[in-house]
Design a protein around this motif. Structure first.
Motif, PDB file in Angstrom:
ATOM      1  N   PHE A   2     -13.094  54.475  30.676  1.00  0.00           N
ATOM      2  CA  PHE A   2     -12.027  54.458  29.858  1.00  0.00           C
ATOM      3  C   PHE A   2     -11.172  53.354  29.890  1.00  0.00           C
ATOM      4  CE2 PHE A   2      -8.079  55.408  27.765  1.00  0.00           C
ATOM      5  CZ  PHE A   2      -8.654  56.009  26.376  1.00  0.00           C
ATOM      6  N   ARG A   3     -11.200  52.668  28.946  1.00  0.00           N
ATOM      7  CA  ARG A   3     -10.200  51.542  29.334  1.00  0.00           C
ATOM      8  C   ARG A   3     -10.002  51.030  27.699  1.00  0.00           C
ATOM      9  NH1 ARG A   3     -14.378  48.419  31.719  1.00  0.00           N
ATOM     10  NH2 ARG A   3     -14.833  46.621  30.579  1.00  0.00           N
ATOM     11  N   ALA A   4      -8.719  50.227  27.458  1.00  0.00           N
ATOM     12  CA  ALA A   4      -8.428  49.450  26.256  1.00  0.00           C
ATOM     13  C   ALA A   4      -9.023  48.249  26.288  1.00  0.00           C
ATOM     14  CB  ALA A   4      -6.914  49.296  25.638  1.00  0.00           C
TER      15      ALA A   4
ATOM     16  N   ARG B 271      -6.655  55.607  15.206  1.00  0.00           N
ATOM     17  CA  ARG B 271      -6.117  56.495  16.287  1.00  0.00           C
ATOM     18  C   ARG B 271      -6.480  55.899  17.369  1.00  0.00           C
ATOM     19  NH1 ARG B 271      -3.207  58.655  19.268  1.00  0.00           N
ATOM     20  NH2 ARG B 271      -3.442  60.152  20.300  1.00  0.00           N
ATOM     21  N   GLU B 272      -7.802  55.154  17.597  1.00  0.00           N
ATOM     22  CA  GLU B 272      -8.185  54.408  18.723  1.00  0.00           C
ATOM     23  C   GLU B 272      -7.143  53.300  19.241  1.00  0.00           C
ATOM     24  OE1 GLU B 272     -12.004  52.464  19.370  1.00  0.00           O
ATOM     25  OE2 GLU B 272     -13.126  54.065  18.729  1.00  0.00           O
ATOM     26  N   LEU B 273      -6.636  52.725  17.979  1.00  0.00           N
ATOM     27  CA  LEU B 273      -5.678  51.494  18.102  1.00  0.00           C
ATOM     28  C   LEU B 273      -4.212  52.192  18.784  1.00  0.00           C
ATOM     29  CD1 LEU B 273      -4.959  48.703  17.957  1.00  0.00           C
ATOM     30  CD2 LEU B 273      -4.305  49.244  15.520  1.00  0.00           C
ATOM     31  N   ASP B 274      -3.805  53.226  18.274  1.00  0.00           N
ATOM     32  CA  ASP B 274      -2.937  54.012  18.805  1.00  0.00           C
ATOM     33  C   ASP B 274      -3.090  54.183  20.339  1.00  0.00           C
ATOM     34  OD1 ASP B 274      -1.341  54.637  16.512  1.00  0.00           O
ATOM     35  OD2 ASP B 274      -2.466  56.432  16.270  1.00  0.00           O
ATOM     36  N   VAL B 275      -4.323  54.710  20.971  1.00  0.00           N
ATOM     37  CA  VAL B 275      -4.446  55.018  22.167  1.00  0.00           C
ATOM     38  C   VAL B 275      -4.460  53.598  23.230  1.00  0.00           C
ATOM     39  CG1 VAL B 275      -6.420  55.819  23.731  1.00  0.00           C
ATOM     40  CG2 VAL B 275      -5.712  57.222  21.619  1.00  0.00           C
ATOM     41  N   ALA B 276      -5.080  52.920  22.468  1.00  0.00           N
ATOM     42  CA  ALA B 276      -5.150  51.465  23.274  1.00  0.00           C
ATOM     43  C   ALA B 276      -3.855  50.814  23.523  1.00  0.00           C
ATOM     44  CB  ALA B 276      -5.975  50.367  22.293  1.00  0.00           C
ATOM     45  N   TRP B 277      -2.870  50.900  22.623  1.00  0.00           N
ATOM     46  CA  TRP B 277      -1.542  50.306  22.513  1.00  0.00           C
ATOM     47  C   TRP B 277      -0.391  51.198  23.323  1.00  0.00           C
ATOM     48  CZ3 TRP B 277      -0.455  48.026  16.962  1.00  0.00           C
ATOM     49  CH2 TRP B 277      -1.089  46.753  16.871  1.00  0.00           C
ATOM     50  N   ASP B 278      -0.969  52.316  23.678  1.00  0.00           N
ATOM     51  CA  ASP B 278      -0.180  53.436  24.600  1.00  0.00           C
ATOM     52  C   ASP B 278       0.771  52.529  25.505  1.00  0.00           C
ATOM     53  OD1 ASP B 278       1.110  55.908  24.969  1.00  0.00           O
ATOM     54  OD2 ASP B 278      -0.435  55.896  26.803  1.00  0.00           O
TER      55      ASP B 278
ATOM     56  N   GLY C 198       5.415  48.243  25.223  1.00  0.00           N
ATOM     57  CA  GLY C 198       6.889  48.382  24.428  1.00  0.00           C
ATOM     58  C   GLY C 198       7.191  49.894  24.409  1.00  0.00           C
ATOM     59  N   ASP C 199       7.497  50.502  23.009  1.00  0.00           N
ATOM     60  CA  ASP C 199       7.834  51.878  23.014  1.00  0.00           C
ATOM     61  C   ASP C 199       6.748  52.474  22.636  1.00  0.00           C
ATOM     62  OD1 ASP C 199      10.606  51.400  23.923  1.00  0.00           O
ATOM     63  OD2 ASP C 199      11.356  50.816  22.041  1.00  0.00           O
ATOM     64  N   TRP C 200       5.708  51.956  22.247  1.00  0.00           N
ATOM     65  CA  TRP C 200       4.454  52.726  21.685  1.00  0.00           C
ATOM     66  C   TRP C 200       4.065  53.719  22.583  1.00  0.00           C
ATOM     67  CZ3 TRP C 200       2.987  51.307  16.735  1.00  0.00           C
ATOM     68  CH2 TRP C 200       1.843  51.876  16.426  1.00  0.00           C
ATOM     69  N   LEU C 201       3.729  54.941  21.676  1.00  0.00           N
ATOM     70  CA  LEU C 201       3.308  56.108  22.611  1.00  0.00           C
ATOM     71  C   LEU C 201       2.054  56.450  21.725  1.00  0.00           C
ATOM     72  CD1 LEU C 201       6.452  58.102  23.058  1.00  0.00           C
ATOM     73  CD2 LEU C 201       5.497  56.717  24.735  1.00  0.00           C
ATOM     74  N   GLY C 202       0.718  56.495  22.439  1.00  0.00           N
ATOM     75  CA  GLY C 202      -0.244  56.618  21.786  1.00  0.00           C
ATOM     76  C   GLY C 202      -0.824  58.210  21.873  1.00  0.00           C
TER      77      GLY C 202
END
Length: 84
Positions: A31-33, A70-77, A80-84
């Motif tokens: 598992f990795r972005a 949703r995958e993009l959310d997880v990848a960017w977790d 900055g302030d992004w929470l995936g």
């Protein structure tokens, strides 16, 4: 002074769409972005913070749909302030 590379948000949106439709934003095993997805997220954060990331994410979601966004959310977790 060295010239700055151009920053075209639409080009980055198009690239993210291609990544999402092609290899995906995250790999399941291990598992990795996706590295380029992370680079784009960091560049967007540097340039315009959460607002810019959010607007790009929304544009990508309109094209690729909820599952891939949703995958993009997880990848960017954690960018900055992004929470995936």
């Amino acid at each position: 002074m060295m010239p700055q590379p151009s920053f075209d948000v639409q080009d980055l949106i198009d690239e993210l769409i291609a990544i999402g439709r092609g290899r995906g934003f995250v790999r399941a095993s291990p598992f990795r972005a996706d590295a380029r997805t992370l680079e784009i997220g960091r560049a967007l954060d540097r340039k315009g913070g959460m607002d810019m990331m959010r607007s790009v994410h929304d544009a990508v979601r309109e094209i690729v749909g909820g599952g891939l966004s949703r995958e993009l959310d997880v990848a960017w977790d954690g960018i900055g302030d992004w929470l995936g």
